[in-house]
Design a protein around this motif. Structure first.
Motif, PDB file in Angstrom:
ATOM      1  N   THR A 187      12.688  46.861   1.713  1.00  0.00           N
ATOM      2  CA  THR A 187      13.501  47.761   0.878  1.00  0.00           C
ATOM      3  C   THR A 187      14.791  48.249   1.526  1.00  0.00           C
ATOM      4  OG1 THR A 187      12.186  49.666   1.612  1.00  0.00           O
ATOM      5  CG2 THR A 187      11.473  48.537  -0.407  1.00  0.00           C
ATOM      6  N   GLY A 188      14.992  48.009   2.832  1.00  0.00           N
ATOM      7  CA  GLY A 188      16.274  48.280   3.445  1.00  0.00           C
ATOM      8  C   GLY A 188      16.516  49.671   3.994  1.00  0.00           C
ATOM      9  N   MET A 189      17.784  50.105   3.887  1.00  0.00           N
ATOM     10  CA  MET A 189      18.286  51.316   4.545  1.00  0.00           C
ATOM     11  C   MET A 189      17.595  52.599   4.098  1.00  0.00           C
ATOM     12  SD  MET A 189      21.006  50.898   6.685  1.00  0.00           S
ATOM     13  CE  MET A 189      22.192  52.222   6.454  1.00  0.00           C
ATOM     14  N   GLY A 190      17.024  52.598   2.906  1.00  0.00           N
ATOM     15  CA  GLY A 190      16.383  53.812   2.405  1.00  0.00           C
ATOM     16  C   GLY A 190      15.286  54.320   3.308  1.00  0.00           C
ATOM     17  N   ASN A 191      14.745  53.442   4.174  1.00  0.00           N
ATOM     18  CA  ASN A 191      13.685  53.861   5.091  1.00  0.00           C
ATOM     19  C   ASN A 191      14.187  54.789   6.188  1.00  0.00           C
ATOM     20  OD1 ASN A 191      11.043  52.202   4.437  1.00  0.00           O
ATOM     21  ND2 ASN A 191      12.780  50.820   4.115  1.00  0.00           N
ATOM     22  N   TYR A 192      15.505  54.911   6.332  1.00  0.00           N
ATOM     23  CA  TYR A 192      16.024  55.856   7.319  1.00  0.00           C
ATOM     24  C   TYR A 192      15.716  57.301   6.945  1.00  0.00           C
ATOM     25  CZ  TYR A 192      18.407  52.709  10.517  1.00  0.00           C
ATOM     26  OH  TYR A 192      18.672  51.772  11.485  1.00  0.00           O
ATOM     27  N   TRP A 193      15.446  57.570   5.674  1.00  0.00           N
ATOM     28  CA  TRP A 193      15.045  58.928   5.289  1.00  0.00           C
ATOM     29  C   TRP A 193      13.736  59.310   5.975  1.00  0.00           C
ATOM     30  CZ3 TRP A 193      18.385  62.132   3.339  1.00  0.00           C
ATOM     31  CH2 TRP A 193      19.433  61.659   2.544  1.00  0.00           C
ATOM     32  N   GLY A 241      18.253  53.387  -5.580  1.00  0.00           N
ATOM     33  CA  GLY A 241      16.851  53.011  -5.668  1.00  0.00           C
ATOM     34  C   GLY A 241      15.904  54.042  -5.075  1.00  0.00           C
ATOM     35  N   LYS A 242      16.447  55.144  -4.539  1.00  0.00           N
ATOM     36  CA  LYS A 242      15.616  56.211  -3.969  1.00  0.00           C
ATOM     37  C   LYS A 242      15.755  57.456  -4.839  1.00  0.00           C
ATOM     38  CE  LYS A 242      14.065  56.319  -0.125  1.00  0.00           C
ATOM     39  NZ  LYS A 242      12.735  56.055   0.463  1.00  0.00           N
ATOM     40  N   GLY A 243      14.715  57.780  -5.568  1.00  0.00           N
ATOM     41  CA  GLY A 243      14.741  58.978  -6.380  1.00  0.00           C
ATOM     42  C   GLY A 243      14.561  60.229  -5.540  1.00  0.00           C
ATOM     43  N   PHE A 244      14.707  61.396  -6.186  1.00  0.00           N
ATOM     44  CA  PHE A 244      14.581  62.674  -5.482  1.00  0.00           C
ATOM     45  C   PHE A 244      13.205  62.805  -4.834  1.00  0.00           C
ATOM     46  CE2 PHE A 244      13.296  67.171  -5.491  1.00  0.00           C
ATOM     47  CZ  PHE A 244      14.292  67.702  -4.676  1.00  0.00           C
ATOM     48  N   ASN A 245      12.144  62.487  -5.590  1.00  0.00           N
ATOM     49  CA  ASN A 245      10.784  62.602  -5.049  1.00  0.00           C
ATOM     50  C   ASN A 245      10.589  61.710  -3.834  1.00  0.00           C
ATOM     51  OD1 ASN A 245      10.106  64.442  -6.979  1.00  0.00           O
ATOM     52  ND2 ASN A 245       8.654  63.129  -8.077  1.00  0.00           N
ATOM     53  N   SER A 246      11.192  60.525  -3.873  1.00  0.00           N
ATOM     54  CA  SER A 246      11.037  59.584  -2.767  1.00  0.00           C
ATOM     55  C   SER A 246      11.705  60.106  -1.499  1.00  0.00           C
ATOM     56  CB  SER A 246      11.648  58.233  -3.160  1.00  0.00           C
ATOM     57  OG  SER A 246      11.549  57.323  -2.087  1.00  0.00           O
ATOM     58  N   ILE A 247      12.914  60.637  -1.629  1.00  0.00           N
ATOM     59  CA  ILE A 247      13.626  61.170  -0.456  1.00  0.00           C
ATOM     60  C   ILE A 247      12.913  62.390   0.114  1.00  0.00           C
ATOM     61  CG2 ILE A 247      15.761  62.293   0.309  1.00  0.00           C
ATOM     62  CD1 ILE A 247      17.275  60.484  -1.647  1.00  0.00           C
ATOM     63  N   VAL A 271      12.272  59.281  20.575  1.00  0.00           N
ATOM     64  CA  VAL A 271      11.963  59.144  19.154  1.00  0.00           C
ATOM     65  C   VAL A 271      13.177  58.695  18.346  1.00  0.00           C
ATOM     66  CG1 VAL A 271      11.443  60.492  17.067  1.00  0.00           C
ATOM     67  CG2 VAL A 271       9.986  60.691  19.071  1.00  0.00           C
ATOM     68  N   VAL A 272      14.313  59.303  18.610  1.00  0.00           N
ATOM     69  CA  VAL A 272      15.530  58.953  17.854  1.00  0.00           C
ATOM     70  C   VAL A 272      15.883  57.482  18.054  1.00  0.00           C
ATOM     71  CG1 VAL A 272      18.018  59.333  17.683  1.00  0.00           C
ATOM     72  CG2 VAL A 272      16.472  61.293  17.832  1.00  0.00           C
ATOM     73  N   ILE A 273      15.880  57.040  19.300  1.00  0.00           N
ATOM     74  CA  ILE A 273      16.203  55.637  19.589  1.00  0.00           C
ATOM     75  C   ILE A 273      15.179  54.699  18.947  1.00  0.00           C
ATOM     76  CG2 ILE A 273      16.385  53.899  21.419  1.00  0.00           C
ATOM     77  CD1 ILE A 273      17.478  56.098  23.246  1.00  0.00           C
ATOM     78  N   SER A 274      13.895  55.016  19.093  1.00  0.00           N
ATOM     79  CA  SER A 274      12.833  54.144  18.601  1.00  0.00           C
ATOM     80  C   SER A 274      12.858  54.005  17.086  1.00  0.00           C
ATOM     81  CB  SER A 274      11.471  54.674  19.046  1.00  0.00           C
ATOM     82  OG  SER A 274      11.358  54.675  20.444  1.00  0.00           O
ATOM     83  N   LEU A 275      13.008  55.115  16.382  1.00  0.00           N
ATOM     84  CA  LEU A 275      12.986  55.064  14.923  1.00  0.00           C
ATOM     85  C   LEU A 275      14.222  54.358  14.363  1.00  0.00           C
ATOM     86  CD1 LEU A 275      11.605  58.632  14.157  1.00  0.00           C
ATOM     87  CD2 LEU A 275      10.439  56.466  13.756  1.00  0.00           C
ATOM     88  N   PHE A 276      15.382  54.643  14.930  1.00  0.00           N
ATOM     89  CA  PHE A 276      16.601  53.979  14.471  1.00  0.00           C
ATOM     90  C   PHE A 276      16.481  52.466  14.664  1.00  0.00           C
ATOM     91  CE2 PHE A 276      20.796  52.139  15.294  1.00  0.00           C
ATOM     92  CZ  PHE A 276      21.503  52.566  14.174  1.00  0.00           C
ATOM     93  N   ALA A 277      15.974  52.043  15.830  1.00  0.00           N
ATOM     94  CA  ALA A 277      15.853  50.622  16.131  1.00  0.00           C
ATOM     95  C   ALA A 277      14.789  49.947  15.273  1.00  0.00           C
ATOM     96  CB  ALA A 277      15.531  50.436  17.616  1.00  0.00           C
ATOM     97  N   ALA A 278      13.696  50.647  14.975  1.00  0.00           N
ATOM     98  CA  ALA A 278      12.614  50.058  14.181  1.00  0.00           C
ATOM     99  C   ALA A 278      13.091  49.673  12.787  1.00  0.00           C
ATOM    100  CB  ALA A 278      11.436  51.024  14.096  1.00  0.00           C
ATOM    101  N   LEU A 319      16.210  49.157  11.977  1.00  0.00           N
ATOM    102  CA  LEU A 319      17.231  48.127  12.171  1.00  0.00           C
ATOM    103  C   LEU A 319      16.596  46.745  12.328  1.00  0.00           C
ATOM    104  CD1 LEU A 319      20.321  48.144  12.354  1.00  0.00           C
ATOM    105  CD2 LEU A 319      20.099  48.218  14.848  1.00  0.00           C
ATOM    106  N   ILE A 320      15.455  46.681  12.996  1.00  0.00           N
ATOM    107  CA  ILE A 320      14.750  45.401  13.162  1.00  0.00           C
ATOM    108  C   ILE A 320      14.375  44.802  11.807  1.00  0.00           C
ATOM    109  CG2 ILE A 320      12.551  44.386  13.914  1.00  0.00           C
ATOM    110  CD1 ILE A 320      12.765  46.260  16.389  1.00  0.00           C
ATOM    111  N   GLY A 321      13.869  45.643  10.898  1.00  0.00           N
ATOM    112  CA  GLY A 321      13.505  45.153   9.576  1.00  0.00           C
ATOM    113  C   GLY A 321      14.701  44.640   8.794  1.00  0.00           C
ATOM    114  N   ILE A 322      15.811  45.373   8.873  1.00  0.00           N
ATOM    115  CA  ILE A 322      17.019  45.003   8.115  1.00  0.00           C
ATOM    116  C   ILE A 322      17.659  43.738   8.691  1.00  0.00           C
ATOM    117  CG2 ILE A 322      19.354  45.738   7.508  1.00  0.00           C
ATOM    118  CD1 ILE A 322      18.266  48.643   7.517  1.00  0.00           C
ATOM    119  N   LEU A 323      17.921  43.742   9.997  1.00  0.00           N
ATOM    120  CA  LEU A 323      18.551  42.581  10.628  1.00  0.00           C
ATOM    121  C   LEU A 323      17.609  41.377  10.658  1.00  0.00           C
ATOM    122  CD1 LEU A 323      20.291  44.322  13.674  1.00  0.00           C
ATOM    123  CD2 LEU A 323      21.342  43.609  11.519  1.00  0.00           C
TER     124      LEU A 323
END
Length: 502
Positions: free
Chosen positions: A79-85, A244-250, A290-297, A299-303
């Motif tokens: 699903t892409g970038m929306g997972n950054y939420w 594609g991300k509704g209010f409830n989802s975010i 945590v910040v580095i790990s989550l951002f990279a995780a 990114l791995i899915g997207i790239l």
């Protein structure tokens, strides 16, 4: 034997050697600490002797289970970038937990009878001889950690299937789960909390090296045209934070932050730190990790999607998508290095499962068994605890043999359960002088019940994350029952006042 032969027949020798070396190191640490645990406090809390680096890395490695390198990248692939939420929510929760809970909980658990488990802390915090609160907590821990540990064994099974290159048969999948469970259980069984904390420290370092190296390798090996093509997936929604991300989802993604306040396997790290003065340093280390790990995780899915597209590979269902990290590592790195980086997946699984098993065993033995057999020696109790680790593992392994949800789904339900039941209870116990025992017990029960009904009976978890109604209902019930109940005794208030002074 035929299963084992089939499981290993396609395995890469360099990868197996790297795995064997890693596992030997982990098991060696477990055996080293076997005779170091001389009391229940040593076995379950390392005698409150952890330094800042071990505390920080152990807390976060035990937090980020197999879903960090499997579930989250898999969701990002789909699903892409929306997972950054979700990543932002977890970062917020980490910051809040270290800033507002860590130091206070360390102080409160020491002042409240030098408590070594969360259930024991609640009993001592309210100066009660009634075992009710400890038994309620132990049941909640047992139920939700069974779910959580099941996700770890499922993750391990998937990892070993890919590492061994085994044919995807039901028999091989079940054998892979069993092998994963045996490895995790062995060193937890022997070493106790000290072994778990030190292995988590090593695993945390390995995880962050792998999770940073892989996106760099993907970018360097993906044609620019395929990276550009990501903009066109789902009419641009793939690279959008909001489409594609509704209010409830975010809101649901951000609400993962609430879970941190009620995670027993993270909270015990706060209790085990050697000195309250080390909390600030630990917090900085943990937050950066945590910040580095989550951002990279994410990114791995997207790239990783762009890279696999360039190779003509499409991962279909969620079970396949959760293998994105493993598949790209095997394709991009020489076998020996791939073995090291794939060990990071095992590290993420082990670092959480071992903690969960230990906390569950402590709840079963210290908060249920010892209530009925009070005169048992610490040595006998430790061996019973080890037996509890084995028994709990067997149940979790049986559940993992036939999983009914994705890794991400299993983890999200357990996360909601702990956050909603223990989160408000922990916060009120260290910040509200007027909270009572009855209010705390009622809040824990109502939070856990709400999540169970929401996820497993009503099955509304897709509309709004269960932790939101669970946390709110638990907090409201705690306040109402506490205000209706008579005020805490002077003895209970004294514990609060003494802890707050420090």
């Amino acid at each position: 034997m035929e299963f084992l032969k089939q499981l290993f027949q396609n395995a890469s020798v360099p990868i197996l050697i790297a795995f064997a070396c890693y596992l030997a190191l982990m098991l060696g640490i477990g055996f080293y600490f076997t005779n170091k645990s001389k009391s229940m406090g040593d076995y379950f809390l390392a005698g409150r002797s952890l330094g800042s680096w071990v505390t920080a890395m152990s807390a976060q490695a035990s937090d980020m289970s197999g879903w960090l390198l499997m579930g989250l990248p898999g969701a990002a692939y789909a699903t892409g970038m929306g997972n950054y939420w979700l990543a932002v929510g977890l970062c917020i929760g980490t910051v809040l937990n270290w800033c507002f809970v860590a130091k206070r909980l360390r102080t409160f658990t020491e002042k409240a009878g030098d408590s070594i488990t969360i259930p024991e802390y609640f009993q001592n915090r309210f100066k009660t001889n009634s075992p009710t609160v400890r038994m309620v907590c132990a049941v909640v821990i047992f139920v939700f950690f069974l779910v959580y540990t099941t996700s770890a064994f499922v993750s391990g099974g998937k990892l070993f299937m890919v590492v061994f290159g085994a044919p995807e048969t039901a028999a091989n999948e079940k054998l892979a789960v069993i092998i994963s469970a045996l490895i995790i259980v062995t060193y937890t069984f022997f070493g106790g909390f000290s072994a778990v904390a030190w292995t988590d420290f090593i695993q945390g370092l390995l995880m962050i090296i792998a999770i940073v190296a892989l996106p760099i390798a993907i970018i360097n090996n993906t044609p620019e045209a395929n990276l550009e093509a990501l903009k066109n997936i789902d009419d641009g929604a793939f690279l959008s934070l909001t489409e594609g991300k509704g209010f409830n989802s975010i809101i649901s993604d951000l609400a993962w932050a609430l879970g941190y306040f009620g995670m027993p396997h993270i909270l015990v790290r706060f209790m085990a730190i050697k000195d309250k003065k080390l909390v600030k340093k630990s917090a900085i280390i943990a937050i950066v990790w945590v910040v580095i790990s989550l951002f990279a995780a994410v990114l791995i899915g997207i790239l990783g999607r762009a890279y696999l597209d360039s190779k003509g590979i499409v991962l279909g269902d969620s079970a396949q998508q959760e293998l994105i990290f493993i598949k790209t590592v095997k394709m991009l790195f020489p076998a020996a290095f791939a073995g090291i980086f794939l060990s990071a997946v095992l590290a993420s699984i082990m670092s959480t499962a071992d903690s969960q098993l230990l906390v569950t065993a402590s709840a079963v033995v210290n908060d249920i068994f010892k209530i009925f057999k009070k005169n048992i020696s610490d040595k006998a109790a430790m061996w019973i605890s080890r037996g509890a680790v084995m028994a709990i593992s067997v149940i979790a392994c049986i559940l993992a043999l036939n999983p009914k949800d994705s890794i991400m789904g299993i983890v999200s339900n357990a996360w909601a359960g702990f956050g909603a039941s223990f989160g408000p209870a922990i916060l009120f116990s260290i910040y509200w002088k007027r909270v009572t025992l009855k209010g705390t017990v009622a809040g824990i029960i109502s939070g856990a019940t709400t999540v169970i009904l929401w996820c497993y009976v009503l099955k509304w978890n897709g509309d709004l994350y269960a932790i939101i109604p669970g946390f709110i209902i638990s907090a409201i019930v705690t306040v109402i029952v506490s205000l209706i109940d008579k005020k805490p005794s002077d003895e209970v208030v004294a514990i609060f006042d003494e802890a707050v002074k420090e």
